[in-house]
Design a protein around this motif. Structure first.
Motif, short mmCIF file in Angstrom:
data_model
loop_
_atom_site.label_atom_id
_atom_site.label_comp_id
_atom_site.label_asym_id
_atom_site.label_seq_id
_atom_site.Cartn_x
_atom_site.Cartn_y
_atom_site.Cartn_z
N CYS A 145 53.54 48.21 -8.61
CA CYS A 145 52.92 49.58 -8.22
C CYS A 145 52.84 49.83 -6.81
CB CYS A 145 51.54 49.87 -8.99
SG CYS A 145 50.84 51.24 -8.61
N CYS A 197 43.57 52.13 -10.92
CA CYS A 197 43.18 53.53 -10.37
C CYS A 197 43.07 54.35 -11.28
CB CYS A 197 44.36 53.80 -9.37
SG CYS A 197 45.87 54.54 -10.36
N CYS A 248 46.58 50.76 -16.25
CA CYS A 248 47.55 51.44 -16.93
C CYS A 248 48.33 50.25 -17.81
CB CYS A 248 48.30 52.45 -16.18
SG CYS A 248 49.70 51.62 -15.02
N CYS A 283 47.16 44.85 -14.04
CA CYS A 283 46.87 45.58 -12.96
C CYS A 283 45.33 45.25 -12.35
CB CYS A 283 46.93 47.16 -13.41
SG CYS A 283 46.09 47.97 -11.78
S1 SF4 Z 1 47.16 50.84 -9.50
FE1 SF4 Z 1 49.08 51.27 -10.39
S2 SF4 Z 1 49.46 49.73 -12.15
FE2 SF4 Z 1 47.33 50.18 -11.70
S3 SF4 Z 1 46.36 51.66 -13.13
FE3 SF4 Z 1 46.88 52.50 -10.94
S4 SF4 Z 1 49.14 53.22 -11.38
FE4 SF4 Z 1 48.73 51.68 -12.93
#
Ligand code: SF4
Lengths: 79, 579
Positions: B489, B304, B296, B300
């Motif tokens: 996160c 996820c 996102c 990261c």
């Molecule tokens: S793990 Fe956290 S930071 Fe990474 S994509 Fe998922 S919500 Fe976003």
């Protein structure tokens, strides 16, 4: 006796043809534990983190009875 | 040491201020809650001129610490009446932090109706009239703003629901592709933005990892350690990237704790069809733009997030996460993944919190306004009624507690008027303690007892027994408050809980960045201070122990399949904050 084993997430590779919503129906002679069942299904125990028998958390040593439903998961999380 | 951008909507001014010493080591939720507690009178009307909405990146945000790009949004909540912090991913927080902005505080109320944009450039900030964007959904808005102001801008925005000041309106931010699906959804913070006439905040910079770090060498060493921990933990390195958070659907269903048809059962017969496994299959089969393992924000390493494609391979919705899938799926008796993804997309566009929307739909289905399982009727309700603010749309927009009251129901799954997320507290009792006692109403992220109750992360506490749940929830609430301040996160917590060197590496990062010498113990004290600040605000706003309770039906109605009620005694609930 008959028990049902359903594998989830990365464990699905040990039963790749299984539909998402149905477990494997297995015929196994008692006495039967979760670990024996998993071994018979070809699932390495070190890949299994969470086991539920009839919707309750259970361990590898739990004894199974006819008609039990076993669900096995690798380490998973989310939220 | 950074600055605060203060935006006054009464005067229509935007000015930078120095950061007071007492806020120097606060970030994310610690800073939004401190600012709200210090500056908002507890008896302020959430939609009135005395409420303030605060946007704050976390302490580590804007560095290359992995998964550190969270944005905290805080205010007094129009849904709960409590203090509120809701946080989101997306690209905006890293940009704010890279420009040295510790917080944006928006206060006052415009003398006349009318919308504004707050445009933050590298060399200043200004308010710009935004009447032409009135009523616009977040997809068209984000696309339009990228066209006008340049792609890669960070955008914090509201949809029509926020403009109409609906109590379940969320605050959107965008990802790298320009999709507005990263939400600080909970607690109606979009309505606070709407009440201030602020349609969007634009952060125009390509800077992402430019926050200052005092000791870069030590920092890099600590980053390596945390990255290693995240790469080692099987949850963060396998399950989340492969299946997304909806990998939880099957496990909660197996545990008998997946709230189904407005919390009337803990098992949903259609669970497999809407699970993370089913999403991964759809992505693989449909191809096109679909994918799992999506990040996102830059940096990261867990990834996820996902992009769920439609039958033609075009983007239907990104991300489709566990809570949203559950709320718009099993809780409404809906087992069609395309309907769920479309409902999720409509929430993102109209500017609705997916969880509160799904819980409210469940209550309306219970009331017979629409039928359980009728995905198309639910789509119509969001797209026609809620988007246009019809009377029925406004009923939905008031949230689940209001809908329950309007239709005279008792099975209304809320605490402090906020709808419960995706774990039935009768079968996952640690979550019941968290829902009941959270400073923000029924919220799952604030003390995620699912870890030890269901996932066997950080130990195991039997989810069906009352014993041990209060200690579990307390420890998690304290630790989570600190994580929410760091900008990390929350999904890093799975590794933080299980791998010894992971938490010390986070403390090392903060020390290296800020020149402090904090210890792991200080982290817990830091978390406790945040909770104390929030509890004090709520007490002054009129909240007492009597509000720290689950709805009565959960003590009376037995939840299948385990036939359990919620039985953690009230006196024990009252000891959660005994520090
Ligand atoms: S793990 Fe956290 S930071 Fe990474 S994509 Fe998922 S919500 Fe976003």
């Amino acid at each position: 006796m008959q028990v049902e084993l359903q594998l989830f997430a990365t464990l699905r590779k040990y039963a790749p043809d299984q539909p998402l919503d149905k477990g494997l129906v297995m015929n196994v002679e008692p006495p039967l534990t979760v670990s024996i069942l998993l071994e018979k299904a070809g699932v390495p125990l070190d890949k299994v983190k969470i086991i539920m028998v009839n919707n309750r958390h259970a361990g590898f040593d739990q004894e199974l009875a006819a008609g039990d439903r076993v669900a096995a998961f690798p380490p998973v999380a989310g939220g | 040491m950074g600055k605060i951008l203060r935006v006054n909507m009464t005067e229509l001014t935007a000015k930078y201020e120095d950061v007071p010493e007492k806020y120097a080591l606060l970030g994310g939720r610690a800073l939004t809650s401190a600012l709200v507690a210090d500056e908002v009178p507890p008896d302020a009307h959430p939609l009135g001129e005395n409420n303030k909405i605060v946007f704050a990146p976390g302490l580590l945000t804007g560095t290359n610490a992995p998964c550190s790009g969270r944005l905290s949004v805080g205010a007094k909540s129009p849904l709960t009446g409590t203090i509120k912090e809701s946080n989101a991913g997306g690209i905006t927080a890293q940009k704010l932090a890279s420009l040295g902005i510790k917080a944006v505080v928006v206060e006052g109320r415009p003398p006349e109706d009318g919308l504004h944009l707050l445009v933050i450039n590298e060399d200043g900030a200004e308010l710009v009239p935004a009447g032409k964007f009135a009523g616009m959904g977040c997809y068209a808005l984000t696309r339009g703003l990228w066209q006008e102001y340049g792609a890669n801008s960070g955008i914090i925005s509201i949809g029509p629901a926020g403009e109409m000041r609906m109590a379940l309106a969320g605050v959107s931010t965008n990802d790298r592709e320009g999709d507005p699906g990263r939400y600080a959804g909970r607690g109606g913070l979009g309505a606070v933005m709407g009440a201030k006439g602020l349609k969007a905040v634009l952060v125009r910079t390509d800077k992402t990892f430019d926050a200052p770090v005092k000791d870069p060498e030590k920092f890099a060493e600590a980053v390596r350690k945390l990255t290693k921990a995240l790469a080692e933990h099987p949850v963060t390195n396998q399950a989340l990237p492969a299946y997304g958070t909806a990998v939880l659907i099957n496990i909660l269903n197996e545990a008998g704790g997946l709230p189904t048809r407005n919390f009337s059962s803990g098992r949903f017969e259609g669970a497999a069809k809407v699970s993370g496994e089913a999403m991964a299959e759809a992505v693989a089969q449909r191809g096109g733009k679909g994918r799992t393992g999506h990040a996102c924000h830059p940096g990261c390493v867990i990834r996820c997030s996902n992009i769920i494609p439609d039958a033609k391979g075009e983007v239907l919705c990104t991300p489709v996460e566990y809570e949203s899938t559950w709320a718009l799926g099993p809780n409404c008796g809906i087992d069609n993944l395309d309907h769920i993804a479309m409902l999720n997309r409509l929430c993102n566009d109209v500017g609705l919190d997916t969880i509160e929307t799904g819980v409210t739909l469940g209550v309306l289905m219970e009331a017979g306004v629409l039928a359980f399982g009728d995905g198309e009727a639910a789509i119509n309700l969001l797209d026609r009624e809620a988007r246009n603010g019809t009377p029925l749309g406004r009923i939905l927009g008031g949230g689940s507690a209001l809908a329950g009251k309007l239709f005279g129901l008792t099975r209304v799954p809320t605490v402090k008027d906020q709808g419960m997320p995706a774990y039935d507290p009768r079968a996952v009792k640690g979550m019941g303690v968290t829902y009941a006692t959270s400073t923000m109403g029924a919220d799952h992220t604030i003390g995620y007892s699912v870890t030890a109750n269901i996932l066997k992360v950080g130990g195991f506490v039997d989810p069906l027994q009352a014993e041990g749940q209060v200690d579990l929830s307390r420890n998690l609430q304290v630790a989570t408050a600190a994580v929410d301040a760091s900008g990390l996160c929350l999904f890093t917590a799975f590794a933080l809980l299980d791998i010894d060197y992971a938490l010390p590496s986070v403390v090392d990062m903060i020390n290296a960045q800020y020149g402090t010498s904090l210890t792991v113990d200080d982290v817990f004290n830091y978390g406790k201070e945040i909770l104390k600040t929030e509890r004090a605000f709520n007490a002054a706003a009129g909240f007492t122990a009597a509000h720290d309770r689950l709805p009565e039906f959960m003590k009376l109605e037995k939840l299948p399949p385990h036939q359990v009620t919620f039985d953690v005694p009230n006196e024990e609930l009252d000891t959660v904050f005994n520090f």
